[in-house]
Design an enzyme around this catalytic site. Structure first.
Site, PDB file in Angstrom:
ATOM      1  N   ASP A   4       0.857  -1.177   0.000  1.00  0.00           N
ATOM      2  CA  ASP A   4       0.000   0.000   0.000  1.00  0.00           C
ATOM      3  C   ASP A   4       0.897   1.231   0.000  1.00  0.00           C
ATOM      4  O   ASP A   4       1.848   1.323   0.783  1.00  0.00           O
ATOM      5  CB  ASP A   4      -0.931   0.001   1.211  1.00  0.00           C
ATOM      6  CG  ASP A   4      -2.090  -0.984   1.056  1.00  0.00           C
ATOM      7  OD1 ASP A   4      -2.147  -1.695   0.043  1.00  0.00           O
ATOM      8  OD2 ASP A   4      -2.942  -1.019   1.960  1.00  0.00           O
ATOM      9  N   HIS A 154       3.366  -2.347   3.909  1.00  0.00           N
ATOM     10  CA  HIS A 154       3.411  -0.916   3.620  1.00  0.00           C
ATOM     11  C   HIS A 154       4.830  -0.546   3.217  1.00  0.00           C
ATOM     12  O   HIS A 154       5.789  -0.880   3.922  1.00  0.00           O
ATOM     13  CB  HIS A 154       2.943  -0.108   4.833  1.00  0.00           C
ATOM     14  CG  HIS A 154       1.473  -0.222   5.062  1.00  0.00           C
ATOM     15  ND1 HIS A 154       0.913  -1.277   5.746  1.00  0.00           N
ATOM     16  CD2 HIS A 154       0.444   0.563   4.666  1.00  0.00           C
ATOM     17  CE1 HIS A 154      -0.403  -1.127   5.770  1.00  0.00           C
ATOM     18  NE2 HIS A 154      -0.711  -0.020   5.122  1.00  0.00           N
TER      19      HIS A 154
END
Length: 183
Positions: A4, A154
């Site tokens: 992400d 992430h």
């Protein structure tokens, strides 16, 4: 592997280097600010054969269900249009911000031709100020490995950057393959 990308914290280049070295394709779910500000990285992701996914224009913290249907459509279509016009890339995957979704929001994204992608592995890696140790991260990542696993990582995480190559090697040694997420 999925990453992400709400903002850049200086690690994506190294992540891309590792993925290239290990011959692994990943999905990068981006927001509008990321797509606008990180043109070099976006171009590199596309050129190196990774998949770009939609993570909404503004990443609403209360999730897509907090928006009207029209707002949900704009959050998806606005980013898809921008990526198509800017990068000549057709987005076909969507990841709900904060992982919050409803039947309605799933129907909205499906009606726009987007496949919603969740995950089977995620951990608290998003806060650059509170990173897990490398040992804890690799133990969690290796311990949750299974057929069909979808890892949410992430790219803002220094820890993920540091352990990515080791994790890929471990998974391959155990007989797992990393597949490109096709439409």
């Amino acid at each position: 592997l999925t990453f992400d990308e709400g903002y850049e914290n200086g690690h994506t280049g190294s992540i891309l280097d590792t993925l290239k070295e290990k011959s692994v394709s990943a999905v990068f779910f981006v927001t509008m600010p990321y797509a606008k500000e990180q043109t070099e990285l976006m171009n590199r992701m596309i050129e190196e054969g990774h998949v770009i996914g939609n993570h909404s224009i503004s990443h609403p913290s209360a999730g897509m269900p907090s928006l009207t249907v029209e707002e949900q459509m704009q959050e998806c279509n606005g980013l898809n249009t921008y990526i198509k016009e800017t990068y000549n890339y057709d987005v076909y995957l969507f990841r709900p911000p904060a992982g919050i979704f409803s039947e309605q929001s799933l129907c909205v994204t499906a009606s726009l031709g987007l496949k919603t992608v969740l995950w089977s592995f995620a951990y608290a890696d998003w806060d650059p100020e509170h990173q897990p140790s490398k040992e804890d991260a690799i133990n969690k990542m290796e311990g949750r490995l299974h057929n069909g696993a979808i890892y949410l990582l992430h790219a803002t995480s220094q820890t993920n950057t540091d352990v990515l190559g080791e994790f890929i090697d471990y998974a391959k040694e155990k007989g797992y393959e990393f597949k490109k997420f096709e439409n």
